[in-house]
Motif scaffolding. Structure first.
Motif, short mmCIF file in Angstrom:
data_model
loop_
_atom_site.label_atom_id
_atom_site.label_comp_id
_atom_site.label_asym_id
_atom_site.label_seq_id
_atom_site.Cartn_x
_atom_site.Cartn_y
_atom_site.Cartn_z
N CYS A 1 11.70 35.59 -39.36
CA CYS A 1 12.57 36.74 -39.57
C CYS A 1 13.76 36.60 -38.62
O CYS A 1 13.59 36.28 -37.45
N THR A 2 14.97 36.83 -39.13
CA THR A 2 16.16 36.64 -38.29
C THR A 2 16.67 37.91 -37.62
O THR A 2 17.69 37.89 -36.95
N THR A 3 15.98 39.04 -37.82
CA THR A 3 16.38 40.25 -37.10
C THR A 3 16.24 39.96 -35.60
O THR A 3 15.23 39.37 -35.19
N PRO A 4 17.25 40.33 -34.80
CA PRO A 4 17.23 39.98 -33.38
C PRO A 4 15.93 40.34 -32.67
O PRO A 4 15.44 41.46 -32.78
N GLY A 5 15.37 39.35 -31.99
CA GLY A 5 14.15 39.56 -31.22
C GLY A 5 12.87 39.44 -32.03
O GLY A 5 11.78 39.46 -31.47
N HIS A 6 12.98 39.27 -33.35
CA HIS A 6 11.77 39.27 -34.18
C HIS A 6 11.09 37.90 -34.32
O HIS A 6 9.89 37.83 -34.51
N SER A 7 11.87 36.84 -34.27
CA SER A 7 11.30 35.54 -34.66
C SER A 7 10.20 35.07 -33.72
O SER A 7 9.33 34.29 -34.12
N ALA A 8 10.21 35.55 -32.47
CA ALA A 8 9.15 35.14 -31.54
C ALA A 8 7.79 35.56 -32.07
O ALA A 8 6.81 34.83 -31.95
N MET A 9 7.74 36.75 -32.69
CA MET A 9 6.47 37.22 -33.27
C MET A 9 6.38 36.90 -34.75
O MET A 9 5.31 36.65 -35.28
N MET A 10 7.53 36.97 -35.40
CA MET A 10 7.53 36.84 -36.85
C MET A 10 7.94 35.43 -37.28
O MET A 10 9.09 35.18 -37.65
N HIS A 11 6.98 34.54 -37.20
CA HIS A 11 7.22 33.18 -37.69
C HIS A 11 5.89 32.58 -38.12
O HIS A 11 4.83 33.06 -37.72
N GLY A 12 5.96 31.57 -38.94
CA GLY A 12 4.75 30.90 -39.37
C GLY A 12 5.08 29.53 -39.91
O GLY A 12 6.25 29.16 -40.04
N ARG A 13 4.04 28.82 -40.19
CA ARG A 13 4.21 27.46 -40.68
C ARG A 13 4.27 27.47 -42.20
O ARG A 13 3.51 28.18 -42.87
N PHE A 14 5.15 26.66 -42.75
CA PHE A 14 5.26 26.53 -44.20
C PHE A 14 5.04 25.07 -44.54
O PHE A 14 5.72 24.19 -44.03
N GLU A 15 4.06 24.84 -45.40
CA GLU A 15 3.78 23.46 -45.80
C GLU A 15 4.03 23.27 -47.27
O GLU A 15 3.58 24.07 -48.10
N PHE A 16 4.74 22.21 -47.57
CA PHE A 16 4.99 21.85 -48.96
C PHE A 16 4.15 20.61 -49.28
O PHE A 16 4.37 19.55 -48.73
N GLY A 17 3.19 20.78 -50.16
CA GLY A 17 2.31 19.67 -50.51
C GLY A 17 1.09 19.68 -49.60
O GLY A 17 1.17 20.04 -48.44
N ALA A 18 -0.04 19.28 -50.15
CA ALA A 18 -1.29 19.32 -49.41
C ALA A 18 -1.42 18.14 -48.44
O ALA A 18 -2.19 18.20 -47.50
N SER A 19 -0.66 17.11 -48.68
CA SER A 19 -0.84 15.89 -47.87
C SER A 19 -0.52 16.13 -46.39
O SER A 19 -1.16 15.58 -45.52
N ALA A 20 0.45 16.99 -46.13
CA ALA A 20 0.82 17.28 -44.74
C ALA A 20 -0.36 17.90 -44.01
O ALA A 20 -0.67 17.56 -42.89
N ARG A 21 -1.01 18.84 -44.70
CA ARG A 21 -2.15 19.54 -44.09
C ARG A 21 -3.29 18.54 -43.81
O ARG A 21 -3.91 18.58 -42.77
N LEU A 22 -3.53 17.64 -44.74
CA LEU A 22 -4.61 16.66 -44.57
C LEU A 22 -4.28 15.74 -43.40
O LEU A 22 -5.15 15.42 -42.59
N ALA A 23 -3.04 15.32 -43.31
CA ALA A 23 -2.63 14.43 -42.22
C ALA A 23 -2.83 15.13 -40.89
O ALA A 23 -3.31 14.54 -39.92
N GLU A 24 -2.50 16.41 -40.86
CA GLU A 24 -2.62 17.21 -39.64
C GLU A 24 -4.10 17.32 -39.25
O GLU A 24 -4.45 17.22 -38.09
N ALA A 25 -4.95 17.54 -40.25
CA ALA A 25 -6.38 17.76 -40.00
C ALA A 25 -7.04 16.50 -39.44
O ALA A 25 -8.00 16.58 -38.69
N ARG A 26 -6.50 15.34 -39.79
CA ARG A 26 -7.10 14.08 -39.34
C ARG A 26 -6.78 13.79 -37.89
O ARG A 26 -7.42 12.97 -37.25
N LYS A 27 -5.75 14.40 -37.34
CA LYS A 27 -5.32 14.13 -35.96
C LYS A 27 -6.39 14.55 -34.96
O LYS A 27 -7.03 15.56 -35.16
#
Ligand SMILES: [Cu+2]
Length: 159
Positions: free
Chosen positions: A133-159
């Motif tokens: 969220c770009t409202t001032p001061g919000h992004s510290a709390m209002m952010h999350g991860r966005f993944e496109f495609g399942a392969s990224a998640r699988l690669a992450e899980a293997r680490k």
């Protein structure tokens, strides 16, 4: 009472997601406590377009507790937030025609919702994207991860 209501809203959201069963349509909520209802969104690579609906389940006005949903590369988040701050409230705290922004909704206040639809043509699998969220001061709390495609998640899980 508040807790019960929150649980109720969550159950409704889940029921809605199951009824749709369209992984290319994302529903996310925001509230008066400066929170998104999800900290991770995964979209399968088979989606050529993604539709994100941001609902503000709170009561505070957009001027006091407005939220938007913006998608960009994780590494670009802080500079986009700063550019949004410079752009100011009249521009919805978003820099104008900024190519780093993949998608962005308008700012909503309590009781409102907004939808943005965007093409995934420019998204690269395995790249770290973030929504925020770009409202001032919000992004510290209002952010999350966005993944496109399942392969990224699988690669992450293997680490
Ligand atoms: Cu916000």
């Amino acid at each position: 009472m508040t807790t019960l209501r929150l649980i109720g809203a969550g159950a409704l959201l889940l029921a809605g997601a199951a009824a749709y069963a369209d992984p290319c349509k994302i529903a996310i909520e925001s509230n008066d406590l400066m929170q998104f209802s999800a900290n991770e969104i995964t979209v399968p690579a088979s989606c050529t377009d993604v539709e994100v609906t941001l609902r503000h389940s709170g009561k505070l006005s957009a001027r006091v507790m407005g939220h938007d949903w913006v998608l960009a590369k994780d590494s670009d988040v802080s500079s986009i937030v700063n550019a949004g701050l410079a752009a100011g409230a009249s521009r919805g705290y978003l820099p104008e025609s900024d190519k780093r922004i993949v998608a962005a909704t308008r700012i909503v206040g309590g009781g409102e919702s907004t939808t943005v639809k965007f093409s995934t043509a420019g998204l690269v699998q395995g790249t770290r994207y973030a929504f925020f969220c770009t409202t001032p001061g919000h992004s510290a709390m209002m952010h999350g991860r966005f993944e496109f495609g399942a392969s990224a998640r699988l690669a992450e899980a293997r680490k």
